[in-house]
Write a protein that holds these residues in place. Sequence first.
Motif, PDB file in Angstrom:
ATOM      1  N   PRO A   1       0.799  -1.230   0.000  1.00  0.00           N
ATOM      2  CA  PRO A   1       0.000   0.000   0.000  1.00  0.00           C
ATOM      3  C   PRO A   1       0.829   1.275   0.000  1.00  0.00           C
ATOM      4  CG  PRO A   1      -0.885  -1.596   1.563  1.00  0.00           C
ATOM      5  CD  PRO A   1       0.418  -2.149   1.088  1.00  0.00           C
ATOM      6  N   VAL A   2       1.929   1.278   0.745  1.00  0.00           N
ATOM      7  CA  VAL A   2       2.757   2.495   0.809  1.00  0.00           C
ATOM      8  C   VAL A   2       3.331   2.828  -0.566  1.00  0.00           C
ATOM      9  CG1 VAL A   2       4.834   3.515   1.795  1.00  0.00           C
ATOM     10  CG2 VAL A   2       3.307   2.158   3.238  1.00  0.00           C
ATOM     11  N   LEU A   3       3.864   1.815  -1.247  1.00  0.00           N
ATOM     12  CA  LEU A   3       4.434   2.051  -2.579  1.00  0.00           C
ATOM     13  C   LEU A   3       3.348   2.411  -3.586  1.00  0.00           C
ATOM     14  CD1 LEU A   3       7.100  -0.795  -2.828  1.00  0.00           C
ATOM     15  CD2 LEU A   3       7.396   1.584  -2.122  1.00  0.00           C
ATOM     16  N   PHE A   4       2.149   1.879  -3.396  1.00  0.00           N
ATOM     17  CA  PHE A   4       1.054   2.207  -4.309  1.00  0.00           C
ATOM     18  C   PHE A   4       0.715   3.688  -4.237  1.00  0.00           C
ATOM     19  CE2 PHE A   4      -3.715   2.290  -4.893  1.00  0.00           C
ATOM     20  CZ  PHE A   4      -3.659   2.307  -6.278  1.00  0.00           C
ATOM     21  N   PHE A   5       0.603   4.228  -3.027  1.00  0.00           N
ATOM     22  CA  PHE A   5       0.256   5.646  -2.893  1.00  0.00           C
ATOM     23  C   PHE A   5       1.415   6.550  -3.309  1.00  0.00           C
ATOM     24  CE2 PHE A   5      -2.986   3.873  -0.007  1.00  0.00           C
ATOM     25  CZ  PHE A   5      -4.096   4.499  -0.533  1.00  0.00           C
ATOM     26  N   TYR A   6       2.644   6.123  -3.062  1.00  0.00           N
ATOM     27  CA  TYR A   6       3.779   6.895  -3.566  1.00  0.00           C
ATOM     28  C   TYR A   6       3.803   6.896  -5.088  1.00  0.00           C
ATOM     29  CZ  TYR A   6       6.290   8.101   0.698  1.00  0.00           C
ATOM     30  OH  TYR A   6       6.662   8.680   1.891  1.00  0.00           O
ATOM     31  N   SER A   7       3.440   5.766  -5.682  1.00  0.00           N
ATOM     32  CA  SER A   7       3.391   5.695  -7.140  1.00  0.00           C
ATOM     33  C   SER A   7       2.283   6.578  -7.700  1.00  0.00           C
ATOM     34  CB  SER A   7       3.177   4.247  -7.576  1.00  0.00           C
ATOM     35  OG  SER A   7       3.050   4.148  -8.969  1.00  0.00           O
ATOM     36  N   LEU A   8       1.153   6.642  -6.998  1.00  0.00           N
ATOM     37  CA  LEU A   8       0.069   7.524  -7.438  1.00  0.00           C
ATOM     38  C   LEU A   8       0.510   8.980  -7.442  1.00  0.00           C
ATOM     39  CD1 LEU A   8      -3.064   6.012  -5.632  1.00  0.00           C
ATOM     40  CD2 LEU A   8      -2.474   5.853  -8.051  1.00  0.00           C
ATOM     41  N   MET A   9       1.316   9.361  -6.455  1.00  0.00           N
ATOM     42  CA  MET A   9       1.805  10.737  -6.402  1.00  0.00           C
ATOM     43  C   MET A   9       2.849  11.005  -7.477  1.00  0.00           C
ATOM     44  SD  MET A   9       2.070  11.682  -2.336  1.00  0.00           S
ATOM     45  CE  MET A   9       2.886  10.174  -1.825  1.00  0.00           C
ATOM     46  N   GLN A  10       3.719  10.050  -7.731  1.00  0.00           N
ATOM     47  CA  GLN A  10       4.836  10.289  -8.643  1.00  0.00           C
ATOM     48  C   GLN A  10       4.468  10.077 -10.104  1.00  0.00           C
ATOM     49  OE1 GLN A  10       8.218   7.960  -7.279  1.00  0.00           O
ATOM     50  NE2 GLN A  10       7.787   8.497  -5.140  1.00  0.00           N
TER      51      GLN A  10
ATOM     52  N   SER B   1       0.349  19.062   3.038  1.00  0.00           N
ATOM     53  CA  SER B   1      -0.561  19.575   2.012  1.00  0.00           C
ATOM     54  C   SER B   1       0.183  20.280   0.880  1.00  0.00           C
ATOM     55  CB  SER B   1      -1.566  20.551   2.642  1.00  0.00           C
ATOM     56  OG  SER B   1      -0.891  21.656   3.231  1.00  0.00           O
ATOM     57  N   LEU B   2       1.483  20.462   1.023  1.00  0.00           N
ATOM     58  CA  LEU B   2       2.268  21.136  -0.003  1.00  0.00           C
ATOM     59  C   LEU B   2       2.367  20.249  -1.245  1.00  0.00           C
ATOM     60  CD1 LEU B   2       4.022  23.637  -0.646  1.00  0.00           C
ATOM     61  CD2 LEU B   2       5.981  22.339   0.217  1.00  0.00           C
ATOM     62  N   ALA B   3       1.968  20.765  -2.374  1.00  0.00           N
ATOM     63  CA  ALA B   3       1.935  19.961  -3.601  1.00  0.00           C
ATOM     64  C   ALA B   3       3.169  20.177  -4.473  1.00  0.00           C
ATOM     65  CB  ALA B   3       0.671  20.278  -4.406  1.00  0.00           C
ATOM     66  N   ALA B   4       3.748  21.366  -4.445  1.00  0.00           N
ATOM     67  CA  ALA B   4       4.853  21.681  -5.357  1.00  0.00           C
ATOM     68  C   ALA B   4       6.199  21.416  -4.688  1.00  0.00           C
ATOM     69  CB  ALA B   4       4.756  23.130  -5.802  1.00  0.00           C
ATOM     70  N   ASN B   5       7.167  21.005  -5.522  1.00  0.00           N
ATOM     71  CA  ASN B   5       8.557  20.845  -5.098  1.00  0.00           C
ATOM     72  C   ASN B   5       8.702  19.895  -3.904  1.00  0.00           C
ATOM     73  OD1 ASN B   5       9.330  22.753  -7.058  1.00  0.00           O
ATOM     74  ND2 ASN B   5       8.898  24.428  -5.636  1.00  0.00           N
ATOM     75  N   ARG B   6       7.982  18.784  -3.941  1.00  0.00           N
ATOM     76  CA  ARG B   6       8.094  17.802  -2.878  1.00  0.00           C
ATOM     77  C   ARG B   6       9.201  16.813  -3.208  1.00  0.00           C
ATOM     78  NH1 ARG B   6       4.671  17.640   1.275  1.00  0.00           N
ATOM     79  NH2 ARG B   6       5.837  15.780   1.862  1.00  0.00           N
ATOM     80  N   THR B   7       9.845  16.314  -2.167  1.00  0.00           N
ATOM     81  CA  THR B   7      10.774  15.193  -2.313  1.00  0.00           C
ATOM     82  C   THR B   7      10.144  13.973  -1.645  1.00  0.00           C
ATOM     83  OG1 THR B   7      11.923  15.816  -0.273  1.00  0.00           O
ATOM     84  CG2 THR B   7      12.796  16.676  -2.352  1.00  0.00           C
ATOM     85  N   TYR B   8      10.514  12.784  -2.083  1.00  0.00           N
ATOM     86  CA  TYR B   8       9.893  11.554  -1.600  1.00  0.00           C
ATOM     87  C   TYR B   8      10.952  10.618  -1.037  1.00  0.00           C
ATOM     88  CZ  TYR B   8       6.003  13.259  -4.419  1.00  0.00           C
ATOM     89  OH  TYR B   8       5.011  14.033  -4.944  1.00  0.00           O
ATOM     90  N   TYR B   9      10.613   9.998   0.076  1.00  0.00           N
ATOM     91  CA  TYR B   9      11.525   9.042   0.699  1.00  0.00           C
ATOM     92  C   TYR B   9      11.645   7.793  -0.170  1.00  0.00           C
ATOM     93  CZ  TYR B   9      13.638   6.047   4.240  1.00  0.00           C
ATOM     94  OH  TYR B   9      14.484   5.216   4.919  1.00  0.00           O
ATOM     95  N   TYR B  10      10.496   7.361  -0.738  1.00  0.00           N
ATOM     96  CA  TYR B  10      10.477   6.194  -1.618  1.00  0.00           C
ATOM     97  C   TYR B  10      10.351   6.648  -3.069  1.00  0.00           C
ATOM     98  CZ  TYR B  10       9.522   3.427   2.580  1.00  0.00           C
ATOM     99  OH  TYR B  10       9.595   2.856   3.806  1.00  0.00           O
ATOM    100  N   LYS B  11      11.229   6.135  -3.923  1.00  0.00           N
ATOM    101  CA  LYS B  11      11.136   6.370  -5.352  1.00  0.00           C
ATOM    102  C   LYS B  11      10.582   5.111  -6.011  1.00  0.00           C
ATOM    103  CE  LYS B  11      12.972  10.516  -5.660  1.00  0.00           C
ATOM    104  NZ  LYS B  11      12.235  11.678  -6.218  1.00  0.00           N
ATOM    105  N   VAL B  12       9.505   5.282  -6.771  1.00  0.00           N
ATOM    106  CA  VAL B  12       8.867   4.146  -7.436  1.00  0.00           C
ATOM    107  C   VAL B  12       9.061   4.328  -8.939  1.00  0.00           C
ATOM    108  CG1 VAL B  12       6.767   2.776  -7.631  1.00  0.00           C
ATOM    109  CG2 VAL B  12       7.168   4.143  -5.577  1.00  0.00           C
TER     110      VAL B  12
END
Length: 261
Positions: free
Chosen positions: A125-134, A213-224
């Motif tokens: 589930p965690v990777l799924f939601f990270y993938s949805l964002m990326q 809630s910040l949408a722009a210029n985010r960094t992610y701990y997990y890269k998918v």
Amino acid sequence: MLTYQTWLSKVNPSLKFLIIAILFIAVLMVHNLNTMIWMTSLFFILYLVFNGFNMKLSFWMLLLSFLLAILSSTTMIFFGQGSHILFQWHLIVISEESLARGLHIGLRTFLYAMLSLVFASTTKPVLFFYSLMQQLKLPPKFAYGFLAAFRILPIMYEEFHIIRAAMKVRGIEKNKGLKGQYNKVKRYAITLLAQSIRRAQRMAVAMEAKRFSLAANRTYYYKVPVSSYDFIFFLTMLVIMAAAFILSSSLPLTPFTNVIE
């Protein structure tokens, strides 16, 4: 719940979700009973070989899927219309046409269950939601909100056991009858709801303070990333669908090529 890592676990979750969603729609257009039989069989084999559940959980998932398929087909089988009657008893009328349509609906239900289990048993589930964002650009406030809700579920389950143990110690669980059951449900519901509201409020404040809630210029701990496994998965789904259509025409198992007619 995910015990084994297969090659399906390495497929990009967003791509896997989109392909399975497209298959859901494509299966609705299949009215050939032979095609549905072969398609269900092939995806069933895919699930058996490459699912990520342990054997016990996989058995119960298959049993529930099978029971759901039977229940979805019985209404059409017992009460459908048709000119070639096989069995009749009062309101129950089974004809060749109703039997074919009922089997078609049951197989479609079982196929949907197999596709869903293939996704659920090979996707974290965690990777799924990270993938949805990326990959699909889902706003982070929604994705992290779903993740937070997903993490709360085991906490609520633990609280339910604590509340039940406390009520047993106080002798409240001894209430019998319909009124007693109603009062028990009310006690559980009010307690769990009040605690969930307080926890959700604290979590919302904490997430807002940390700028989730910040949408722009985010960094992610997990890269998918998108990898070669995505192409292999797409090719596998394409081969299974093509094989089902080829086998249905070359090795037909029933004379019903269109259950609607």
